[in-house]
Design a protein around this motif. Structure first.
Motif, PDB file in Angstrom:
ATOM      1  N   MET A 127      49.507 -47.001 -12.347  1.00  0.00           N
ATOM      2  CA  MET A 127      48.348 -47.577 -11.675  1.00  0.00           C
ATOM      3  C   MET A 127      48.686 -48.015 -10.251  1.00  0.00           C
ATOM      4  SD  MET A 127      45.901 -47.245 -13.883  1.00  0.00           S
ATOM      5  CE  MET A 127      44.563 -48.334 -13.356  1.00  0.00           C
ATOM      6  N   ALA A 128      49.893 -48.538 -10.054  1.00  0.00           N
ATOM      7  CA  ALA A 128      50.303 -48.972  -8.721  1.00  0.00           C
ATOM      8  C   ALA A 128      50.400 -47.799  -7.754  1.00  0.00           C
ATOM      9  CB  ALA A 128      51.645 -49.698  -8.807  1.00  0.00           C
ATOM     10  N   LEU A 129      50.932 -46.686  -8.210  1.00  0.00           N
ATOM     11  CA  LEU A 129      51.030 -45.494  -7.358  1.00  0.00           C
ATOM     12  C   LEU A 129      49.643 -44.975  -6.989  1.00  0.00           C
ATOM     13  CD1 LEU A 129      53.976 -43.805  -9.257  1.00  0.00           C
ATOM     14  CD2 LEU A 129      54.029 -44.425  -6.834  1.00  0.00           C
ATOM     15  N   LEU A 146      49.756 -54.107  -3.043  1.00  0.00           N
ATOM     16  CA  LEU A 146      49.790 -54.582  -4.425  1.00  0.00           C
ATOM     17  C   LEU A 146      49.883 -56.098  -4.491  1.00  0.00           C
ATOM     18  CD1 LEU A 146      52.253 -51.862  -5.701  1.00  0.00           C
ATOM     19  CD2 LEU A 146      49.854 -52.070  -6.379  1.00  0.00           C
ATOM     20  N   PHE A 147      50.442 -56.693  -3.442  1.00  0.00           N
ATOM     21  CA  PHE A 147      50.575 -58.151  -3.327  1.00  0.00           C
ATOM     22  C   PHE A 147      50.069 -58.563  -1.949  1.00  0.00           C
ATOM     23  CE2 PHE A 147      54.304 -56.540  -5.684  1.00  0.00           C
ATOM     24  CZ  PHE A 147      54.136 -57.170  -6.906  1.00  0.00           C
ATOM     25  N   TYR A 158      47.370 -54.854 -13.042  1.00  0.00           N
ATOM     26  CA  TYR A 158      48.114 -53.755 -13.652  1.00  0.00           C
ATOM     27  C   TYR A 158      49.148 -54.268 -14.653  1.00  0.00           C
ATOM     28  CZ  TYR A 158      45.977 -51.348  -9.687  1.00  0.00           C
ATOM     29  OH  TYR A 158      45.071 -50.861  -8.768  1.00  0.00           O
ATOM     30  N   CYS A 159      49.675 -55.468 -14.431  1.00  0.00           N
ATOM     31  CA  CYS A 159      50.621 -56.048 -15.391  1.00  0.00           C
ATOM     32  C   CYS A 159      49.947 -56.268 -16.747  1.00  0.00           C
ATOM     33  CB  CYS A 159      51.174 -57.366 -14.868  1.00  0.00           C
ATOM     34  SG  CYS A 159      52.413 -57.192 -13.563  1.00  0.00           S
ATOM     35  N   LEU A 160      48.754 -56.849 -16.733  1.00  0.00           N
ATOM     36  CA  LEU A 160      48.041 -57.058 -17.986  1.00  0.00           C
ATOM     37  C   LEU A 160      47.521 -55.742 -18.552  1.00  0.00           C
ATOM     38  CD1 LEU A 160      46.846 -58.860 -20.172  1.00  0.00           C
ATOM     39  CD2 LEU A 160      44.897 -59.297 -18.654  1.00  0.00           C
ATOM     40  N   PHE A 161      47.019 -54.877 -17.705  1.00  0.00           N
ATOM     41  CA  PHE A 161      46.434 -53.621 -18.166  1.00  0.00           C
ATOM     42  C   PHE A 161      47.461 -52.741 -18.879  1.00  0.00           C
ATOM     43  CE2 PHE A 161      44.721 -49.262 -17.160  1.00  0.00           C
ATOM     44  CZ  PHE A 161      43.633 -49.327 -18.024  1.00  0.00           C
ATOM     45  N   GLY A 162      48.711 -52.815 -18.463  1.00  0.00           N
ATOM     46  CA  GLY A 162      49.746 -52.014 -19.111  1.00  0.00           C
ATOM     47  C   GLY A 162      49.794 -52.233 -20.606  1.00  0.00           C
ATOM     48  N   ILE A 163      49.584 -53.476 -21.043  1.00  0.00           N
ATOM     49  CA  ILE A 163      49.576 -53.798 -22.473  1.00  0.00           C
ATOM     50  C   ILE A 163      48.462 -53.037 -23.192  1.00  0.00           C
ATOM     51  CG2 ILE A 163      48.893 -55.662 -24.058  1.00  0.00           C
ATOM     52  CD1 ILE A 163      51.721 -55.981 -23.489  1.00  0.00           C
ATOM     53  N   PHE A 164      47.305 -52.957 -22.569  1.00  0.00           N
ATOM     54  CA  PHE A 164      46.184 -52.263 -23.184  1.00  0.00           C
ATOM     55  C   PHE A 164      46.393 -50.754 -23.199  1.00  0.00           C
ATOM     56  CE2 PHE A 164      44.328 -56.375 -22.207  1.00  0.00           C
ATOM     57  CZ  PHE A 164      43.652 -56.641 -23.389  1.00  0.00           C
TER      58      PHE A 164
END
Length: 232
Positions: free
Chosen positions: A26-28, A86-87, A183-189
């Motif tokens: 997602m970051a890319l 991203l930040f 994206y950190c939270l979405f990775g779990i899903f």
């Protein structure tokens, strides 16, 4: 030249399910960078020997090799500052660090209780002995004894309470637009969606996190929604 990303794969190499790798996929896309993904199964660590360690994600951007999702996200902002960030500064990095630690510490274990055996069935049969031995050593229980799907789902939803309240106020954790915290939270899903049909029933339809997940699936031309997965 496209950035190479080494990404955890299941028995079907098109199925990519690592939450940490999805952060970087997602970051890319967020940065609008071309990427070539290379599947790496648990038993194929030789593919990333060049990185000097044994875990994905790994990216190779020309002569630059970067490991670990957090380090990769920082590298992408530093290497490509002219593209969407991203930040948004040091304060955003600090808050995002809280989100990634909360996600890892509070959400992973209850989700394992829901779908640990689904992971086992998803990975290549040649990797199953390694997976079973390593996870049973980590948890101190047989995989089958770890499973408690209804309890795990309830615990997972309880832990989502802070995100649920935040997402009633803004469409993304980052505010009006997504960033690496999302994206950190979405990775779990995406991990859940990759390995298990139970992903479809993790959240209630009226949940603010459910609505956020739907928005995340549609980002970047539907990158995540189009990805193969057992919970699609």
């Amino acid at each position: 030249m496209a950035i190479e990303m080494f990404d955890l794969a299941g028995a079907d190499e098109a199925l990519r399910f690592s939450p940490y790798c999805w952060r970087i996929r997602m970051a890319l896309a967020h940065k609008g960078l071309d990427v070539a993904t290379i599947p790496v199964r648990f038993g194929e660590k030789h593919k990333i020997e060049f990185s000097g360690q044994k875990l994905v994600p790994v990216i190779r951007d020309g002569a630059n090799v970067v490991c670990d999702s957090w380090a990769i996200a920082h590298y992408l902002d530093e290497a490509y500052p002219d593209r969407p960030m991203l930040f948004a500064g040091a304060e955003a990095r600090a808050l995002t660090s809280f989100v990634r630690h909360w996600t890892q510490a509070r959400l992973s274990l209850p989700l394992m209780r829901v779908m640990l055996m689904d992971i086992y069935e998803t990975i290549d049969p040649a990797d199953r002995d390694y997976f079973r031995a390593s996870r049973e050593q980590r948890f101190g229980k047989k995989l089958e004894d770890m499973m408690a799907p209804e309890e795990g789902r309830a615990a997972f939803n309880a832990e989502l309470a802070p995100a649920r309240e935040a997402l009633k106020e803004t469409p993304f954790l980052n505010g009006d637009a997504p960033a690496f915290a999302d994206y950190c939270l979405f990775g779990i899903f995406m991990f859940a969606r990759g390995v298990s049909p139970k992903a479809k029933t993790l959240l209630d339809a009226g949940d603010s996190v459910h609505a956020w997940r739907e928005r995340m699936l549609d980002l970047h031309g539907g990158l995540a929604r189009k990805a193969p997965g057992k919970g699609s």
